[in-house]
Design an enzyme around this catalytic site. Sequence first.
Site, PDB file in Angstrom:
ATOM      1  N   THR A 243       1.042  -1.585  -0.203  1.00  0.00           N
ATOM      2  CA  THR A 243       0.404  -0.195  -0.237  1.00  0.00           C
ATOM      3  C   THR A 243       0.673   1.278  -0.175  1.00  0.00           C
ATOM      4  O   THR A 243       1.934   1.198   0.388  1.00  0.00           O
ATOM      5  CB  THR A 243      -0.579   0.134   1.491  1.00  0.00           C
ATOM      6  OG1 THR A 243      -1.891   1.461   1.517  1.00  0.00           O
ATOM      7  CG2 THR A 243      -0.052  -0.443   2.709  1.00  0.00           C
TER       8      THR A 243
ATOM      9  N   TYR B 109      -1.991  -0.125  10.434  1.00  0.00           N
ATOM     10  CA  TYR B 109      -2.128  -0.764   8.906  1.00  0.00           C
ATOM     11  C   TYR B 109      -0.948  -0.394   8.324  1.00  0.00           C
ATOM     12  O   TYR B 109      -0.407  -1.362   7.669  1.00  0.00           O
ATOM     13  CB  TYR B 109      -3.161  -0.055   8.197  1.00  0.00           C
ATOM     14  CG  TYR B 109      -3.462  -0.145   6.745  1.00  0.00           C
ATOM     15  CD1 TYR B 109      -3.166  -1.706   6.295  1.00  0.00           C
ATOM     16  CD2 TYR B 109      -2.985   0.176   5.939  1.00  0.00           C
ATOM     17  CE1 TYR B 109      -3.462  -2.611   5.453  1.00  0.00           C
ATOM     18  CE2 TYR B 109      -3.486  -0.317   4.781  1.00  0.00           C
ATOM     19  CZ  TYR B 109      -3.351  -0.834   3.842  1.00  0.00           C
ATOM     20  OH  TYR B 109      -3.564  -1.448   2.940  1.00  0.00           O
TER      21      TYR B 109
END
EC number: 5.1.3.2
Length: 326
Positions: free
Chosen positions: A119, A143
Amino acid sequence: MAGETVLVVGGAGYIGSHTCLDLANKGYKPVVFDNFSNGHREFVRWGPAEEGDIRDRARLEEVLAKHKPSAILHFAALIEVGESVKDPVSFYENNVIGTLTLLSAAQAAGIKAFVFSSTCATYGLPQSVPLDETHRQVPINPYGRTKYIVEQALADYDQYRGLRSVILRYFNAAGADFEGRIGEWHQPETHAIPLAIDAALGRRQGFKVFGSDYETRDGTCVRDYIHVLDLADAHVRAVEYLLRGGDSVALNLGTGTGTTVKELLGAIEDVSKRPFPVEYIGRREGDSHTLVANNDKARDVLGWVPQYDLSQIIQSAWDWHSRSNH
Protein backbone atom coordinates in the site's frame (compact mmCIF):
# COMPACT_ATOMS: atom_id res chain seq x y z
CA MET A 1 3.48 -20.06 -18.53
CA ALA A 2 -0.26 -20.42 -19.05
CA GLY A 3 -1.57 -23.50 -17.31
CA GLU A 4 0.48 -22.85 -14.17
CA THR A 5 -1.29 -23.04 -10.81
CA VAL A 6 -1.23 -19.87 -8.70
CA LEU A 7 -2.29 -19.85 -5.03
CA VAL A 8 -4.33 -16.69 -4.42
CA VAL A 9 -4.32 -16.08 -0.68
CA GLY A 10 -7.30 -13.88 0.14
CA GLY A 11 -8.71 -14.68 -3.29
CA ALA A 12 -12.34 -14.32 -2.17
CA GLY A 13 -11.87 -10.65 -1.40
CA TYR A 14 -12.27 -7.58 -3.60
CA ILE A 15 -8.93 -7.34 -5.40
CA GLY A 16 -8.11 -11.04 -5.02
CA SER A 17 -11.29 -12.18 -6.79
CA HIS A 18 -10.76 -9.80 -9.72
CA THR A 19 -7.21 -11.13 -9.99
CA CYS A 20 -8.54 -14.70 -10.09
CA LEU A 21 -10.78 -13.63 -12.98
CA ASP A 22 -7.79 -12.17 -14.84
CA LEU A 23 -5.62 -15.21 -14.11
CA ALA A 24 -8.28 -17.53 -15.52
CA ASN A 25 -8.73 -15.32 -18.60
CA LYS A 26 -4.98 -15.61 -19.23
CA GLY A 27 -4.89 -19.38 -18.90
CA TYR A 28 -3.71 -19.82 -15.32
CA LYS A 29 -5.38 -21.98 -12.68
CA PRO A 30 -6.16 -19.83 -9.62
CA VAL A 31 -6.62 -21.68 -6.32
CA VAL A 32 -8.23 -19.53 -3.61
CA PHE A 33 -7.05 -19.81 0.00
CA ASP A 34 -9.28 -17.75 2.28
CA ASN A 35 -10.76 -17.86 5.78
CA PHE A 36 -13.85 -16.01 4.50
CA SER A 37 -13.81 -13.53 7.38
CA ASN A 38 -13.94 -10.69 4.83
CA GLY A 39 -14.02 -12.57 1.53
CA HIS A 40 -17.15 -13.96 -0.09
CA ARG A 41 -17.74 -17.54 -1.20
CA GLU A 42 -19.85 -16.16 -4.06
CA PHE A 43 -16.69 -14.55 -5.47
CA VAL A 44 -14.85 -17.87 -5.90
CA ARG A 45 -15.79 -18.57 -9.52
CA TRP A 46 -12.63 -19.31 -11.47
CA GLY A 47 -10.99 -22.17 -9.58
CA PRO A 48 -11.16 -24.28 -6.45
CA ALA A 49 -11.41 -22.85 -2.93
CA GLU A 50 -9.49 -24.03 0.11
CA GLU A 51 -10.68 -22.68 3.44
CA GLY A 52 -7.98 -21.82 5.95
CA ASP A 53 -6.16 -19.11 7.87
CA ILE A 54 -2.68 -17.83 7.02
CA ARG A 55 -1.68 -18.29 10.67
CA ASP A 56 -2.35 -22.05 10.38
CA ARG A 57 0.95 -23.50 9.16
CA ALA A 58 -0.31 -27.08 8.97
CA ARG A 59 -3.28 -26.10 6.80
CA LEU A 60 -1.04 -24.04 4.52
CA GLU A 61 1.33 -26.98 4.08
CA GLU A 62 -1.58 -29.27 3.27
CA VAL A 63 -2.92 -26.94 0.56
CA LEU A 64 0.53 -26.28 -0.94
CA ALA A 65 1.26 -30.02 -1.12
CA LYS A 66 -2.12 -30.68 -2.73
CA HIS A 67 -2.02 -28.01 -5.46
CA LYS A 68 1.74 -27.45 -5.95
CA PRO A 69 1.45 -23.82 -7.12
CA SER A 70 4.24 -22.14 -9.05
CA ALA A 71 3.59 -18.78 -7.38
CA ILE A 72 1.67 -17.19 -4.52
CA LEU A 73 -0.34 -13.97 -4.65
CA HIS A 74 -0.93 -12.66 -1.12
CA PHE A 75 -3.99 -10.42 -0.54
CA ALA A 76 -5.09 -11.69 2.90
CA ALA A 77 -4.80 -8.66 5.17
CA LEU A 78 -6.83 -6.48 7.47
CA ILE A 79 -6.97 -3.14 5.66
CA GLU A 80 -9.04 -0.51 7.49
CA VAL A 81 -6.81 2.26 8.82
CA GLY A 82 -9.30 3.33 11.50
CA GLU A 83 -9.64 -0.23 12.79
CA SER A 84 -5.87 -0.59 12.93
CA VAL A 85 -5.75 2.31 15.39
CA LYS A 86 -8.53 0.81 17.53
CA ASP A 87 -7.19 -2.77 17.44
CA PRO A 88 -3.52 -2.86 16.41
CA VAL A 89 -3.02 -6.34 17.91
CA SER A 90 -5.30 -7.97 15.33
CA PHE A 91 -3.43 -6.22 12.52
CA TYR A 92 -0.04 -7.41 13.76
CA GLU A 93 -1.33 -10.94 14.32
CA ASN A 94 -2.87 -11.24 10.85
CA ASN A 95 -0.78 -8.97 8.65
CA VAL A 96 2.64 -9.67 10.16
CA ILE A 97 2.54 -13.02 11.96
CA GLY A 98 0.17 -14.48 9.37
CA THR A 99 2.35 -13.36 6.47
CA LEU A 100 5.54 -14.67 8.08
CA THR A 101 3.80 -18.02 8.62
CA LEU A 102 2.75 -18.04 4.96
CA LEU A 103 6.30 -17.21 3.87
CA SER A 104 7.75 -20.04 5.95
CA ALA A 105 5.29 -22.52 4.44
CA ALA A 106 6.02 -21.17 0.94
CA GLN A 107 9.76 -21.61 1.42
CA ALA A 108 9.35 -25.14 2.74
CA ALA A 109 7.26 -25.94 -0.35
CA GLY A 110 9.97 -24.59 -2.67
CA ILE A 111 7.98 -21.56 -3.89
CA LYS A 112 10.27 -19.03 -5.57
CA ALA A 113 7.74 -16.41 -6.71
CA PHE A 114 5.72 -14.32 -4.24
CA VAL A 115 3.57 -11.25 -5.04
CA PHE A 116 2.66 -9.09 -2.05
CA SER A 117 -0.30 -6.74 -1.81
CA SER A 118 1.13 -3.61 -0.16
CA THR A 119 0.00 0.00 0.00
CA CYS A 120 0.99 3.62 -0.48
CA ALA A 121 0.27 3.92 3.27
CA THR A 122 3.85 2.70 3.82
CA TYR A 123 5.07 6.11 2.61
CA GLY A 124 3.25 8.05 5.33
CA LEU A 125 2.79 11.78 4.78
CA PRO A 126 4.03 12.70 1.29
CA GLN A 127 7.18 14.81 1.09
CA SER A 128 6.70 15.25 -2.67
CA VAL A 129 3.99 14.46 -5.22
CA PRO A 130 3.67 12.32 -7.24
CA LEU A 131 5.23 9.64 -5.04
CA ASP A 132 7.78 7.30 -6.53
CA GLU A 133 9.29 4.16 -5.03
CA THR A 134 12.31 6.04 -3.64
CA HIS A 135 10.10 8.16 -1.36
CA ARG A 136 10.92 7.60 2.30
CA GLN A 137 8.72 5.08 4.11
CA VAL A 138 7.45 6.42 7.43
CA PRO A 139 3.94 4.97 7.92
CA ILE A 140 1.71 6.87 10.33
CA ASN A 141 -0.72 4.14 11.44
CA PRO A 142 -0.57 0.47 12.46
CA TYR A 143 -2.00 -0.68 9.12
CA GLY A 144 0.80 1.00 7.16
CA ARG A 145 3.42 -0.20 9.66
CA THR A 146 2.33 -3.85 9.35
CA LYS A 147 2.68 -3.67 5.58
CA TYR A 148 6.07 -1.96 5.86
CA ILE A 149 7.35 -4.65 8.25
CA VAL A 150 6.43 -7.34 5.71
CA GLU A 151 8.17 -5.38 2.93
CA GLN A 152 11.35 -5.34 5.05
CA ALA A 153 11.02 -9.07 5.73
CA LEU A 154 10.63 -9.80 2.02
CA ALA A 155 13.86 -7.91 1.29
CA ASP A 156 15.65 -10.17 3.81
CA TYR A 157 14.01 -13.34 2.46
CA ASP A 158 15.22 -12.37 -1.00
CA GLN A 159 18.77 -11.51 0.07
CA TYR A 160 19.35 -14.44 2.41
CA ARG A 161 16.93 -17.17 1.30
CA GLY A 162 16.40 -16.62 -2.42
CA LEU A 163 12.64 -16.00 -2.26
CA ARG A 164 11.97 -13.45 -5.01
CA SER A 165 9.01 -11.14 -4.63
CA VAL A 166 7.16 -8.28 -6.25
CA ILE A 167 5.76 -5.76 -3.77
CA LEU A 168 2.81 -3.84 -5.22
CA ARG A 169 1.92 -0.59 -3.46
CA TYR A 170 -1.68 0.29 -4.31
CA PHE A 171 -3.18 3.70 -4.33
CA ASN A 172 -7.04 3.83 -4.30
CA ALA A 173 -8.54 0.62 -5.71
CA ALA A 174 -11.99 1.17 -7.21
CA GLY A 175 -14.50 -0.06 -9.78
CA ALA A 176 -15.79 -3.54 -10.60
CA ASP A 177 -15.88 -6.27 -13.23
CA PHE A 178 -17.65 -4.76 -16.26
CA GLU A 179 -19.91 -7.83 -16.57
CA GLY A 180 -21.13 -7.32 -13.01
CA ARG A 181 -20.09 -10.76 -11.74
CA ILE A 182 -18.04 -9.42 -8.83
CA GLY A 183 -17.40 -6.00 -7.32
CA GLU A 184 -16.59 -4.08 -4.17
CA TRP A 185 -18.31 -5.53 -1.10
CA HIS A 186 -16.89 -4.63 2.30
CA GLN A 187 -18.61 -4.94 5.66
CA PRO A 188 -18.60 -2.25 6.92
CA GLU A 189 -17.91 -0.14 3.84
CA THR A 190 -15.46 2.74 4.33
CA HIS A 191 -14.34 3.53 0.76
CA ALA A 192 -15.44 6.77 -0.87
CA ILE A 193 -16.91 5.58 -4.17
CA PRO A 194 -19.25 2.88 -2.77
CA LEU A 195 -20.29 5.19 0.09
CA ALA A 196 -21.18 7.99 -2.35
CA ILE A 197 -22.99 5.56 -4.66
CA ASP A 198 -25.00 4.25 -1.70
CA ALA A 199 -25.93 7.87 -0.91
CA ALA A 200 -27.07 8.36 -4.52
CA LEU A 201 -29.11 5.15 -4.26
CA GLY A 202 -30.73 6.35 -1.02
CA ARG A 203 -29.18 3.57 1.02
CA ARG A 204 -27.46 6.01 3.37
CA GLN A 205 -28.11 9.58 4.43
CA GLY A 206 -25.71 11.57 2.33
CA PHE A 207 -21.93 11.65 2.16
CA LYS A 208 -19.45 13.22 4.60
CA VAL A 209 -16.34 14.98 3.31
CA PHE A 210 -13.48 15.22 5.80
CA GLY A 211 -11.87 18.62 5.35
CA SER A 212 -12.47 21.37 2.81
CA ASP A 213 -9.55 23.66 3.63
CA TYR A 214 -6.57 21.70 2.28
CA GLU A 215 -4.04 23.34 -0.04
CA THR A 216 -5.51 21.66 -3.11
CA ARG A 217 -7.33 23.06 -6.13
CA ASP A 218 -10.74 22.97 -4.38
CA GLY A 219 -9.81 22.47 -0.73
CA THR A 220 -10.58 18.73 -0.60
CA CYS A 221 -8.15 15.81 -0.56
CA VAL A 222 -6.67 14.49 -3.81
CA ARG A 223 -6.50 10.74 -4.46
CA ASP A 224 -5.36 8.46 -7.29
CA TYR A 225 -8.18 6.05 -8.20
CA ILE A 226 -7.11 2.91 -10.04
CA HIS A 227 -9.51 0.37 -11.56
CA VAL A 228 -9.46 -3.00 -9.83
CA LEU A 229 -9.04 -4.75 -13.19
CA ASP A 230 -5.93 -2.68 -13.87
CA LEU A 231 -4.64 -3.83 -10.48
CA ALA A 232 -5.48 -7.44 -11.36
CA ASP A 233 -3.57 -7.12 -14.64
CA ALA A 234 -0.51 -5.84 -12.77
CA HIS A 235 -0.60 -8.85 -10.43
CA VAL A 236 -0.70 -11.33 -13.30
CA ARG A 237 2.15 -9.47 -14.99
CA ALA A 238 4.09 -9.65 -11.71
CA VAL A 239 3.61 -13.44 -11.58
CA GLU A 240 4.83 -13.76 -15.17
CA TYR A 241 7.81 -11.51 -14.44
CA LEU A 242 8.88 -13.66 -11.46
CA LEU A 243 8.32 -16.96 -13.26
CA ARG A 244 10.61 -15.69 -16.03
CA GLY A 245 13.31 -15.12 -13.40
CA GLY A 246 12.79 -11.43 -12.62
CA ASP A 247 14.48 -9.89 -9.59
CA SER A 248 12.64 -8.71 -6.48
CA VAL A 249 11.17 -5.24 -6.89
CA ALA A 250 8.67 -2.82 -5.30
CA LEU A 251 6.24 -1.00 -7.61
CA ASN A 252 3.56 1.67 -7.29
CA LEU A 253 0.17 0.92 -8.81
CA GLY A 254 -1.76 4.08 -9.59
CA THR A 255 -2.81 6.07 -12.65
CA GLY A 256 -0.67 9.12 -11.93
CA THR A 257 -3.81 11.29 -12.11
CA GLY A 258 -5.23 12.92 -8.98
CA THR A 259 -8.93 13.52 -8.36
CA THR A 260 -10.27 15.71 -5.56
CA VAL A 261 -13.14 14.51 -3.40
CA LYS A 262 -15.37 17.23 -4.86
CA GLU A 263 -14.49 16.14 -8.40
CA LEU A 264 -15.17 12.52 -7.48
CA LEU A 265 -18.62 13.35 -6.09
CA GLY A 266 -19.44 15.39 -9.19
CA ALA A 267 -18.44 12.48 -11.43
CA ILE A 268 -20.61 10.08 -9.43
CA GLU A 269 -23.56 12.47 -9.73
CA ASP A 270 -22.99 12.69 -13.50
CA VAL A 271 -23.07 8.89 -13.88
CA SER A 272 -25.93 8.22 -11.46
CA LYS A 273 -28.06 11.24 -12.47
CA ARG A 274 -29.05 11.33 -8.81
CA PRO A 275 -27.97 14.28 -6.65
CA PHE A 276 -27.34 13.42 -3.00
CA PRO A 277 -26.65 15.47 0.14
CA VAL A 278 -22.99 16.19 0.95
CA GLU A 279 -21.83 17.41 4.37
CA TYR A 280 -18.43 19.03 4.84
CA ILE A 281 -16.95 18.38 8.26
CA GLY A 282 -13.52 18.75 9.89
CA ARG A 283 -10.33 17.09 8.76
CA ARG A 284 -9.72 13.47 9.73
CA GLU A 285 -6.53 12.78 11.66
CA GLY A 286 -3.83 11.13 9.57
CA ASP A 287 -5.27 12.04 6.16
CA SER A 288 -2.73 13.21 3.58
CA HIS A 289 -3.94 16.07 1.41
CA THR A 290 -2.57 14.51 -1.80
CA LEU A 291 -1.68 10.90 -2.70
CA VAL A 292 -0.83 10.39 -6.37
CA ALA A 293 1.43 7.71 -7.82
CA ASN A 294 4.39 7.95 -10.11
CA ASN A 295 3.86 4.65 -11.98
CA ASP A 296 6.85 4.84 -14.35
CA LYS A 297 8.64 1.91 -12.70
CA ALA A 298 5.67 -0.47 -13.08
CA ARG A 299 5.51 0.46 -16.75
CA ASP A 300 9.23 -0.11 -17.21
CA VAL A 301 9.45 -3.40 -15.27
CA LEU A 302 6.10 -5.02 -16.10
CA GLY A 303 5.02 -3.21 -19.24
CA TRP A 304 1.93 -2.22 -17.25
CA VAL A 305 -0.18 0.74 -18.33
CA PRO A 306 -3.60 1.41 -16.72
CA GLN A 307 -6.41 1.02 -19.26
CA TYR A 308 -9.39 2.58 -17.46
CA ASP A 309 -10.15 6.18 -16.52
CA LEU A 310 -12.27 7.64 -13.72
CA SER A 311 -15.52 7.61 -15.71
CA GLN A 312 -15.11 3.89 -16.44
CA ILE A 313 -14.27 3.23 -12.79
CA ILE A 314 -17.43 4.98 -11.63
CA GLN A 315 -19.66 3.47 -14.32
CA SER A 316 -18.55 -0.08 -13.45
CA ALA A 317 -18.96 0.62 -9.73
CA TRP A 318 -22.41 2.15 -10.29
CA ASP A 319 -23.53 -0.86 -12.34
CA TRP A 320 -22.34 -3.26 -9.62
CA HIS A 321 -23.78 -1.40 -6.60
CA SER A 322 -27.09 -0.49 -8.24
CA ARG A 323 -27.73 -4.17 -9.10
CA SER A 324 -26.55 -5.54 -5.78
CA ASN A 325 -27.73 -4.84 -2.26
CA HIS A 326 -25.23 -6.53 0.00
